[in-house]
Design a protein around this motif. Structure first.
Motif, mmCIF file in Angstrom:
data_model
loop_
_atom_site.group_PDB
_atom_site.id
_atom_site.type_symbol
_atom_site.label_atom_id
_atom_site.label_comp_id
_atom_site.label_asym_id
_atom_site.label_seq_id
_atom_site.Cartn_x
_atom_site.Cartn_y
_atom_site.Cartn_z
ATOM 1 N N ALA A 147 30.031 34.146 49.180
ATOM 2 C CA ALA A 147 31.156 35.048 49.445
ATOM 3 C C ALA A 147 31.113 36.237 48.489
ATOM 4 O O ALA A 147 31.283 37.387 48.898
ATOM 5 C CB ALA A 147 32.478 34.295 49.315
ATOM 6 N N LYS A 148 30.860 35.970 47.230
ATOM 7 C CA LYS A 148 30.771 37.038 46.223
ATOM 8 C C LYS A 148 29.661 38.019 46.612
ATOM 9 O O LYS A 148 29.851 39.239 46.535
ATOM 10 C CB LYS A 148 30.494 36.428 44.850
ATOM 11 C CG LYS A 148 30.253 37.420 43.748
ATOM 12 C CD LYS A 148 31.525 38.054 43.277
ATOM 13 C CE LYS A 148 31.271 38.892 42.021
ATOM 14 N NZ LYS A 148 32.493 39.487 41.526
ATOM 15 N N ALA A 149 28.522 37.493 47.052
ATOM 16 C CA ALA A 149 27.390 38.337 47.446
ATOM 17 C C ALA A 149 27.732 39.230 48.637
ATOM 18 O O ALA A 149 27.139 40.296 48.801
ATOM 19 C CB ALA A 149 26.172 37.477 47.762
ATOM 20 N N GLN A 150 28.706 38.802 49.452
ATOM 21 C CA GLN A 150 29.131 39.595 50.611
ATOM 22 C C GLN A 150 30.293 40.534 50.279
ATOM 23 O O GLN A 150 30.876 41.149 51.166
ATOM 24 C CB GLN A 150 29.526 38.669 51.761
ATOM 25 C CG GLN A 150 28.355 37.914 52.351
ATOM 26 C CD GLN A 150 28.768 37.058 53.540
ATOM 27 O OE1 GLN A 150 29.775 37.307 54.204
ATOM 28 N NE2 GLN A 150 27.985 36.033 53.814
ATOM 29 N N GLY A 151 30.653 40.617 49.008
ATOM 30 C CA GLY A 151 31.699 41.543 48.591
ATOM 31 C C GLY A 151 33.102 40.982 48.578
ATOM 32 O O GLY A 151 34.069 41.727 48.419
ATOM 33 N N VAL A 152 33.238 39.665 48.756
ATOM 34 C CA VAL A 152 34.568 39.049 48.734
ATOM 35 C C VAL A 152 35.136 39.115 47.318
ATOM 36 O O VAL A 152 34.464 38.742 46.350
ATOM 37 C CB VAL A 152 34.503 37.585 49.235
ATOM 38 C CG1 VAL A 152 35.818 36.859 48.975
ATOM 39 C CG2 VAL A 152 34.166 37.563 50.719
ATOM 40 N N THR A 153 36.357 39.613 47.218
ATOM 41 C CA THR A 153 37.034 39.710 45.926
ATOM 42 C C THR A 153 38.254 38.793 45.840
ATOM 43 O O THR A 153 38.847 38.660 44.778
ATOM 44 C CB THR A 153 37.483 41.159 45.649
ATOM 45 O OG1 THR A 153 38.367 41.574 46.693
ATOM 46 C CG2 THR A 153 36.274 42.093 45.577
ATOM 47 N N MET A 154 38.626 38.185 46.985
ATOM 48 C CA MET A 154 39.746 37.242 46.996
ATOM 49 C C MET A 154 39.474 36.140 48.010
ATOM 50 O O MET A 154 39.086 36.419 49.143
ATOM 51 C CB MET A 154 41.057 37.933 47.351
ATOM 52 C CG MET A 154 42.247 36.959 47.440
ATOM 53 S SD MET A 154 43.804 37.761 47.880
ATOM 54 C CE MET A 154 44.181 38.604 46.355
ATOM 55 N N ILE A 155 39.695 34.905 47.578
ATOM 56 C CA ILE A 155 39.628 33.751 48.472
ATOM 57 C C ILE A 155 41.048 33.238 48.647
ATOM 58 O O ILE A 155 41.764 33.025 47.665
ATOM 59 C CB ILE A 155 38.716 32.646 47.907
ATOM 60 C CG1 ILE A 155 37.267 33.135 47.900
ATOM 61 C CG2 ILE A 155 38.865 31.356 48.711
ATOM 62 C CD1 ILE A 155 36.281 32.173 47.248
ATOM 63 N N ILE A 156 41.437 33.064 49.912
ATOM 64 C CA ILE A 156 42.759 32.511 50.229
ATOM 65 C C ILE A 156 42.550 31.136 50.854
ATOM 66 O O ILE A 156 41.910 31.005 51.897
ATOM 67 C CB ILE A 156 43.546 33.424 51.190
ATOM 68 C CG1 ILE A 156 43.738 34.812 50.571
ATOM 69 C CG2 ILE A 156 44.894 32.785 51.539
ATOM 70 C CD1 ILE A 156 44.382 35.830 51.496
ATOM 71 N N ASN A 157 43.092 30.135 50.204
ATOM 72 C CA ASN A 157 42.987 28.750 50.660
ATOM 73 C C ASN A 157 44.224 28.410 51.474
ATOM 74 O O ASN A 157 45.324 28.347 50.941
ATOM 75 C CB ASN A 157 42.860 27.823 49.450
ATOM 76 C CG ASN A 157 42.854 26.360 49.827
ATOM 77 O OD1 ASN A 157 42.907 25.997 50.986
ATOM 78 N ND2 ASN A 157 42.799 25.507 48.825
ATOM 79 N N ASN A 158 44.036 28.189 52.770
ATOM 80 C CA ASN A 158 45.156 27.812 53.638
ATOM 81 C C ASN A 158 45.164 26.319 53.953
ATOM 82 O O ASN A 158 45.886 25.872 54.846
ATOM 83 C CB ASN A 158 45.114 28.608 54.946
ATOM 84 C CG ASN A 158 45.280 30.087 54.731
ATOM 85 O OD1 ASN A 158 44.500 30.883 55.234
ATOM 86 N ND2 ASN A 158 46.276 30.495 53.976
ATOM 87 N N ARG A 159 44.374 25.547 53.216
ATOM 88 C CA ARG A 159 44.285 24.106 53.472
ATOM 89 C C ARG A 159 45.006 23.338 52.366
ATOM 90 O O ARG A 159 44.716 23.519 51.188
ATOM 91 C CB ARG A 159 42.820 23.686 53.506
ATOM 92 C CG ARG A 159 42.646 22.280 54.020
ATOM 93 C CD ARG A 159 41.228 22.006 54.395
ATOM 94 N NE ARG A 159 41.208 20.823 55.241
ATOM 95 C CZ ARG A 159 40.125 20.160 55.542
ATOM 96 N NH1 ARG A 159 38.948 20.562 55.102
ATOM 97 N NH2 ARG A 159 40.190 19.106 56.321
#
Length: 146
Positions: free
Chosen positions: A23-35
């Motif tokens: 995810a970081k390699a794809q430019g993700v700066t925030m992970i939202i956990n909906n589980r």
């Protein structure tokens, strides 16, 4: 691995600690956990994903959605999280068991901000998700009767 809803928002089924680096390699700066933690004891729990995200320099937000449905505070928390990521110029990866709850919550947040329910329904369908179960909620939040 991740399904794009927009240029800056992706959804996914349950992620692993190893996928945080992807995810970081794809430019993700925030992970939202909906589980919710404990939904599947064999799956990585929120604290493990949060620790991996912190180690990778990625913001982490937990907005757990149970099968009981969605609430106004959850929709508002999603709006806040998305606004923060957008303000930082980053991308978001939201996940749950299948990606469905994340897609539904994203669409509710967008509708509350005035996005067209019909347009949101098309975006979700293009990504393989069905908003029909929440379409009345989308219409109500958007103040529309399309």
């Amino acid at each position: 691995m991740f399904t794009a809803l927009t240029d800056t928002v992706q959804v996914a089924p349950q992620i692993t600690v190893d996928q945080v680096a992807a995810a970081k390699a794809q430019g993700v700066t925030m992970i939202i956990n909906n589980r919710p933690d404990g939904e599947d004891p064999a799956a990585p729990q929120g604290d493990a994903i949060a620790a991996a995200a912190a180690a990778a320099g990625i913001d982490y937000v937990a907005i757990p959605i149970t099968h009981a449905g969605f609430s106004a505070p959850q929709v508002d928390a999603m709006i806040t999280a998305l606004a923060k990521a957008q303000g930082d110029g980053g991308k978001v990866l939201a996940y749950c068991r299948s990606g469905t709850r994340s897609t539904l919550l994203w669409s509710l947040a967008q509708a509350k901000q005035g996005e067209s329910p019909a347009g949101l329904t098309q975006v979700a369908a293009n990504a393989g998700y069905d908003l029909a179960p929440i379409r009345p909620m989308l219409d109500a939040l958007a103040g529309k009767t399309e």
